[in-house]
Motif scaffolding. Structure first.
Motif, PDB file in Angstrom:
ATOM      1  N   THR A  81       0.833  -1.199   0.000  1.00  0.00           N
ATOM      2  CA  THR A  81       0.000   0.000   0.000  1.00  0.00           C
ATOM      3  C   THR A  81       0.872   1.255   0.000  1.00  0.00           C
ATOM      4  O   THR A  81       1.786   1.374   0.816  1.00  0.00           O
ATOM      5  N   LEU A  82       0.557   2.163  -0.910  1.00  0.00           N
ATOM      6  CA  LEU A  82       1.240   3.456  -0.988  1.00  0.00           C
ATOM      7  C   LEU A  82       0.239   4.548  -0.657  1.00  0.00           C
ATOM      8  O   LEU A  82      -0.823   4.640  -1.300  1.00  0.00           O
ATOM      9  N   ILE A  83       0.560   5.362   0.337  1.00  0.00           N
ATOM     10  CA  ILE A  83      -0.301   6.477   0.724  1.00  0.00           C
ATOM     11  C   ILE A  83       0.443   7.784   0.450  1.00  0.00           C
ATOM     12  O   ILE A  83       1.374   8.146   1.172  1.00  0.00           O
ATOM     13  N   ASN A  84       0.053   8.442  -0.625  1.00  0.00           N
ATOM     14  CA  ASN A  84       0.672   9.709  -1.010  1.00  0.00           C
ATOM     15  C   ASN A  84      -0.039  10.838  -0.277  1.00  0.00           C
ATOM     16  O   ASN A  84      -1.118  11.293  -0.678  1.00  0.00           O
ATOM     17  N   ASN A  85       0.579  11.288   0.809  1.00  0.00           N
ATOM     18  CA  ASN A  85      -0.003  12.348   1.624  1.00  0.00           C
ATOM     19  C   ASN A  85       0.798  13.649   1.551  1.00  0.00           C
ATOM     20  O   ASN A  85       0.271  14.711   1.860  1.00  0.00           O
ATOM     21  N   ALA A  86       2.048  13.586   1.127  1.00  0.00           N
ATOM     22  CA  ALA A  86       2.887  14.788   1.076  1.00  0.00           C
ATOM     23  C   ALA A  86       2.254  15.836   0.168  1.00  0.00           C
ATOM     24  O   ALA A  86       1.803  15.536  -0.937  1.00  0.00           O
ATOM     25  N   GLY A  87       2.203  17.064   0.661  1.00  0.00           N
ATOM     26  CA  GLY A  87       1.617  18.141  -0.119  1.00  0.00           C
ATOM     27  C   GLY A  87       1.580  19.404   0.708  1.00  0.00           C
ATOM     28  O   GLY A  87       2.178  19.483   1.779  1.00  0.00           O
ATOM     29  N   GLY A  88       0.855  20.389   0.215  1.00  0.00           N
ATOM     30  CA  GLY A  88       0.752  21.616   0.983  1.00  0.00           C
ATOM     31  C   GLY A  88       0.315  22.787   0.132  1.00  0.00           C
ATOM     32  O   GLY A  88       0.251  22.711  -1.099  1.00  0.00           O
ATOM     33  N   ALA A  89      -0.012  23.874   0.830  1.00  0.00           N
ATOM     34  CA  ALA A  89      -0.425  25.110   0.174  1.00  0.00           C
ATOM     35  C   ALA A  89       0.504  26.230   0.606  1.00  0.00           C
ATOM     36  O   ALA A  89       1.091  26.189   1.694  1.00  0.00           O
ATOM     37  N   LEU A  90       0.631  27.222  -0.251  1.00  0.00           N
ATOM     38  CA  LEU A  90       1.482  28.360   0.063  1.00  0.00           C
ATOM     39  C   LEU A  90       0.851  29.623  -0.515  1.00  0.00           C
ATOM     40  O   LEU A  90       0.722  29.767  -1.732  1.00  0.00           O
ATOM     41  N   GLY A  91       0.438  30.514   0.378  1.00  0.00           N
ATOM     42  CA  GLY A  91      -0.121  31.783  -0.054  1.00  0.00           C
ATOM     43  C   GLY A  91      -1.614  31.749  -0.328  1.00  0.00           C
ATOM     44  O   GLY A  91      -2.192  30.689  -0.576  1.00  0.00           O
ATOM     45  N   VAL A  92      -2.224  32.932  -0.258  1.00  0.00           N
ATOM     46  CA  VAL A  92      -3.648  33.088  -0.556  1.00  0.00           C
ATOM     47  C   VAL A  92      -3.852  34.274  -1.504  1.00  0.00           C
ATOM     48  O   VAL A  92      -4.873  34.952  -1.476  1.00  0.00           O
ATOM     49  N   ASP A  93      -2.873  34.490  -2.344  1.00  0.00           N
ATOM     50  CA  ASP A  93      -2.926  35.626  -3.260  1.00  0.00           C
ATOM     51  C   ASP A  93      -3.909  35.373  -4.405  1.00  0.00           C
ATOM     52  O   ASP A  93      -4.098  34.228  -4.834  1.00  0.00           O
ATOM     53  N   PRO A  94      -4.519  36.432  -4.939  1.00  0.00           N
ATOM     54  CA  PRO A  94      -5.352  36.279  -6.140  1.00  0.00           C
ATOM     55  C   PRO A  94      -4.509  35.810  -7.312  1.00  0.00           C
ATOM     56  O   PRO A  94      -3.275  35.982  -7.322  1.00  0.00           O
ATOM     57  N   VAL A  95      -5.166  35.236  -8.301  1.00  0.00           N
ATOM     58  CA  VAL A  95      -4.452  34.781  -9.492  1.00  0.00           C
ATOM     59  C   VAL A  95      -3.666  35.932 -10.116  1.00  0.00           C
ATOM     60  O   VAL A  95      -2.522  35.766 -10.555  1.00  0.00           O
ATOM     61  N   GLY A  96      -4.256  37.127 -10.126  1.00  0.00           N
ATOM     62  CA  GLY A  96      -3.619  38.269 -10.775  1.00  0.00           C
ATOM     63  C   GLY A  96      -2.314  38.695 -10.157  1.00  0.00           C
ATOM     64  O   GLY A  96      -1.483  39.333 -10.831  1.00  0.00           O
ATOM     65  N   THR A  97      -2.105  38.374  -8.877  1.00  0.00           N
ATOM     66  CA  THR A  97      -0.872  38.793  -8.206  1.00  0.00           C
ATOM     67  C   THR A  97      -0.130  37.623  -7.552  1.00  0.00           C
ATOM     68  O   THR A  97       0.797  37.834  -6.783  1.00  0.00           O
ATOM     69  N   GLY A  98      -0.561  36.417  -7.845  1.00  0.00           N
ATOM     70  CA  GLY A  98       0.070  35.243  -7.241  1.00  0.00           C
ATOM     71  C   GLY A  98       1.534  35.119  -7.613  1.00  0.00           C
ATOM     72  O   GLY A  98       1.942  35.470  -8.728  1.00  0.00           O
ATOM     73  N   LYS A  99       2.324  34.624  -6.684  1.00  0.00           N
ATOM     74  CA  LYS A  99       3.758  34.467  -6.906  1.00  0.00           C
ATOM     75  C   LYS A  99       4.026  33.168  -7.648  1.00  0.00           C
ATOM     76  O   LYS A  99       3.636  32.079  -7.202  1.00  0.00           O
ATOM     77  N   VAL A 100       4.727  33.268  -8.768  1.00  0.00           N
ATOM     78  CA  VAL A 100       5.008  32.089  -9.581  1.00  0.00           C
ATOM     79  C   VAL A 100       5.772  31.045  -8.777  1.00  0.00           C
ATOM     80  O   VAL A 100       5.525  29.839  -8.901  1.00  0.00           O
ATOM     81  N   GLU A 101       6.678  31.493  -7.895  1.00  0.00           N
ATOM     82  CA  GLU A 101       7.452  30.528  -7.115  1.00  0.00           C
ATOM     83  C   GLU A 101       6.562  29.746  -6.148  1.00  0.00           C
ATOM     84  O   GLU A 101       6.820  28.573  -5.861  1.00  0.00           O
ATOM     85  N   ASP A 102       5.494  30.383  -5.647  1.00  0.00           N
ATOM     86  CA  ASP A 102       4.546  29.662  -4.782  1.00  0.00           C
ATOM     87  C   ASP A 102       3.796  28.603  -5.586  1.00  0.00           C
ATOM     88  O   ASP A 102       3.637  27.462  -5.143  1.00  0.00           O
TER      89      ASP A 102
END
Length: 253
Positions: A81-102
């Motif tokens: 069994t493989l459980i892929n749980n690694a992940g995450g979110a970074l930032g809450v910026d609008p699409v118009g000003t979102g950081k490409v690196e995020d």
């Protein structure tokens, strides 16, 4: 190849805290052997003391490190069994000003990290004959919301990857499960998303009497992977009762 008499064995990624750590502990309480994988060795120390858990340090976005983990796990008897749980979110910026690196980081860890680990372990799971892949995605993977652009895009991608994998691997008798949590109050997820602003992170859950916690999702995951193998829970959406929808949360003073 793992025989039927052998104990169930799973690899859980993102196991240093939150849902990953809770899942590793829940599975071992059911007699499983768990390989708990995370980037931060110091965060795995508390799991190393738990019988049945083997901690492994690895960055899932690095294919070479993942290949090394495959060698280690193969030598230790493999997994079913493989459980892929690694992940995450970074930032809450609008699409118009979102950081490409995020956006790039979210895509790499949520989508490419899942891809790297899944590709690496598919041969082992196919050989087993009754393998399972469970991906922890998110309700953000099918319901967009303001400020969620990068995370929505990444989780939509991971959700789509999961669906395609199910179609492609059914002929190899690999069960593919998608668990989509809604509001889950964990110690790191929102704080990291808000760049360490713990006060702002707490406001996300303010007034919600009973948000989900990591152990709730771990319970769902454990139930899904311990069902008879021919039973596939394709998609499991998990929310607290107080979150009737992505945009509707009941808050009390």
């Amino acid at each position: 190849m793992i025989t039927e008499a052998a104990p169930r064995r799973a690899l859980v990624t993102g196991a240093s805290s939150g849902i990953g750590a809770a899942t590793a502990l829940r599975l071992t309480s059911e007699g499983w052997q768990v390989f708990a994988l995370a980037r931060r060795a110091e965060k795995l120390e508390h799991l190393a003391e738990q019988e049945g858990i083997i901690p492994l340090v690895c960055d899932v976005t690095d294919p070479e490190q993942v290949a090394g983990v495959v060698e280690t796990i193969t030598a230790a008897g493999g997994i079913d069994t493989l459980i892929n749980n690694a992940g995450g979110a970074l930032g809450v910026d609008p699409v118009g000003t979102g950081k490409v690196e995020d956006w790039r980081w979210m895509f790499e860890v949520n989508v490419l990290g899942t891809l790297n680990v899944t590709q690496a372990f598919l041969p082992m799971l196919r050989e087993h004959g009754e393998g399972t892949v469970l991906n922890v995605t998110s309700t953000a993977g099918y319901t967009p919301y303001e400020g969620g652009g990068g995370y929505n895009a990444a989780k939509y991608g991971q959700h789509a990857l999961t669906g395609v994998l199910r179609l492609e691997e059914a002929e190899h008798n690999i069960r593919v499960i998608d668990v989509l949590p809604g509001m889950v109050h964990t110690e790191e997820f929102t704080a990291k998303r808000l760049r360490g602003d713990t006060a702002a992170a707490q406001k996300v859950y303010a007034g919600v009497e009973k948000p989900l916690v990591a152990e709730d999702i771990a319970e769902v995951i454990t139930n899904a992977v311990t069902l008879p193998h021919h039973v596939n829970l394709d998609q499991i959406v998990v929310r607290p009762v107080a979150q009737a929808a992505q945009h509707k949360v009941i808050r009390k003073n």
